[in-house]
Design a protein around this motif. Structure first.
Motif, PDB file in Angstrom:
ATOM      1  N   PRO A  37      32.436  -3.358   2.802  1.00 12.87           N
ATOM      2  CA  PRO A  37      31.069  -3.393   3.337  1.00 12.87           C
ATOM      3  C   PRO A  37      30.998  -4.107   4.684  1.00 12.87           C
ATOM      4  CG  PRO A  37      31.066  -4.006   1.012  1.00 12.87           C
ATOM      5  CD  PRO A  37      32.491  -3.881   1.427  1.00 12.87           C
ATOM      6  N   GLU A  38      31.801  -5.147   4.872  1.00 18.17           N
ATOM      7  CA  GLU A  38      31.807  -5.873   6.141  1.00 18.17           C
ATOM      8  C   GLU A  38      32.285  -4.979   7.287  1.00 18.17           C
ATOM      9  OE1 GLU A  38      33.370  -7.177   3.354  1.00 18.17           O
ATOM     10  OE2 GLU A  38      31.790  -8.605   2.846  1.00 18.17           O
ATOM     11  N   GLU A  39      33.339  -4.189   7.018  1.00 20.22           N
ATOM     12  CA  GLU A  39      33.846  -3.285   8.043  1.00 20.22           C
ATOM     13  C   GLU A  39      32.815  -2.202   8.379  1.00 20.22           C
ATOM     14  OE1 GLU A  39      37.450  -1.971   6.189  1.00 20.22           O
ATOM     15  OE2 GLU A  39      38.667  -3.484   7.224  1.00 20.22           O
ATOM     16  N   LYS A  40      32.144  -1.694   7.337  1.00 20.39           N
ATOM     17  CA  LYS A  40      31.122  -0.673   7.543  1.00 20.39           C
ATOM     18  C   LYS A  40      29.971  -1.242   8.379  1.00 20.39           C
ATOM     19  CE  LYS A  40      29.447   3.407   6.761  1.00 20.39           C
ATOM     20  NZ  LYS A  40      29.977   4.554   7.452  1.00 20.39           N
ATOM     21  N   ILE A  41      29.549  -2.472   8.088  1.00 15.07           N
ATOM     22  CA  ILE A  41      28.483  -3.133   8.859  1.00 15.07           C
ATOM     23  C   ILE A  41      28.925  -3.307  10.301  1.00 15.07           C
ATOM     24  CG2 ILE A  41      27.257  -5.317   9.163  1.00 15.07           C
ATOM     25  CD1 ILE A  41      27.131  -5.494   6.078  1.00 15.07           C
ATOM     26  N   GLN A  56      28.096   0.998  16.630  1.00 11.25           N
ATOM     27  CA  GLN A  56      27.402   2.244  16.967  1.00 11.25           C
ATOM     28  C   GLN A  56      26.006   1.947  17.522  1.00 11.25           C
ATOM     29  OE1 GLN A  56      27.406   4.614  13.408  1.00 11.25           O
ATOM     30  NE2 GLN A  56      29.514   5.302  13.691  1.00 11.25           N
ATOM     31  N   LEU A  57      25.332   0.987  16.914  1.00 11.05           N
ATOM     32  CA  LEU A  57      24.003   0.611  17.379  1.00 11.05           C
ATOM     33  C   LEU A  57      24.051   0.061  18.806  1.00 11.05           C
ATOM     34  CD1 LEU A  57      20.984   0.149  16.849  1.00 11.05           C
ATOM     35  CD2 LEU A  57      21.585  -2.083  15.913  1.00 11.05           C
ATOM     36  N   LEU A  58      25.000  -0.827  19.076  1.00 13.36           N
ATOM     37  CA  LEU A  58      25.138  -1.383  20.424  1.00 13.36           C
ATOM     38  C   LEU A  58      25.439  -0.304  21.451  1.00 13.36           C
ATOM     39  CD1 LEU A  58      27.082  -4.705  19.727  1.00 13.36           C
ATOM     40  CD2 LEU A  58      24.707  -4.452  20.488  1.00 13.36           C
TER      41      LEU A  58
END
Length: 188
Positions: A39-43, A49-51
């Motif tokens: 989950p940490e890697e996915k976040i 991607q957001l940046l």
């Protein structure tokens, strides 16, 4: 048509391989399995991607602002270029009126009228409409009342005099018309 087993192996197709048109070998290796991604890697991946998306949007906004500013400069320069002959004519009129000892005021007035027509033509060419509302009902969206005066000839709220003409360009108010408005006549 039969595929020779030996020839098909030479082409990279094996007898047991099933062709799946939706994925290729390259895609299979690049797709992470859901079990391997924490989950940490996915976040972290989603934050990245957001940046990147935010940076792209910022670049688009900056490019759009630059293009808009450039278009404004071009439009303004074209308008000013069309105004130059009018300015030249005004300067000539002033010089000719002051240089002649026997200046003819009527000729000067005719010259200024010609320049005014030339300027009006330029405004029309650039889709600028005049607001000259004598006799119309006062509208605060396009008129600016300078004074009110009682009038026997006009209903209250009717424009009786235009002090400065207003201008509209493509449904955008450039300057409201400054007007005098009729008021109720006071009973004595």
């Amino acid at each position: 048509m039969m595929i020779d087993k030996n020839k098909s192996e030479g082409n990279g197709i094996k007898e047991n391989d099933e062709l799946n048109p939706s994925t290729t070998k390259e895609e299979e290796t690049s797709l992470p399995e859901s079990e391997d991604v924490s989950p940490e890697e996915k976040i972290k991946e989603l934050e990245d991607q957001l940046l990147r998306s935010m940076a792209e949007m910022d670049n688009i906004r900056k490019r759009s602002d630059k293009e808009r500013a450039e278009a404004y400069k071009i439009g303004a320069s074209l308008f000013i270029r069309d105004m130059l002959p009018i300015i030249d004519n005004l300067q000539r009129a002033l010089v000719s009126f002051s240089e002649e000892d026997n200046s003819n005021p009527e000729a000067f007035k005719d010259g200024i009228s010609a320049i005014t027509r030339e300027f009006s033509s330029l405004l029309e060419k650039n889709n600028v409409e005049t607001i000259n509302p004598v006799g119309e009902k006062f509208d605060p969206n396009v008129h600016e009342a300078v004074f009110e005066a009682p009038s026997d000839n006009a209903k209250p709220g009717t424009i009786i005099e235009v002090i400065e003409t207003g201008y509209i360009m493509e449904k955008r108010l450039l300057r409201p018309a400054k007007v005098g408005v009729s008021a109720k006549k006071e009973i004595e």
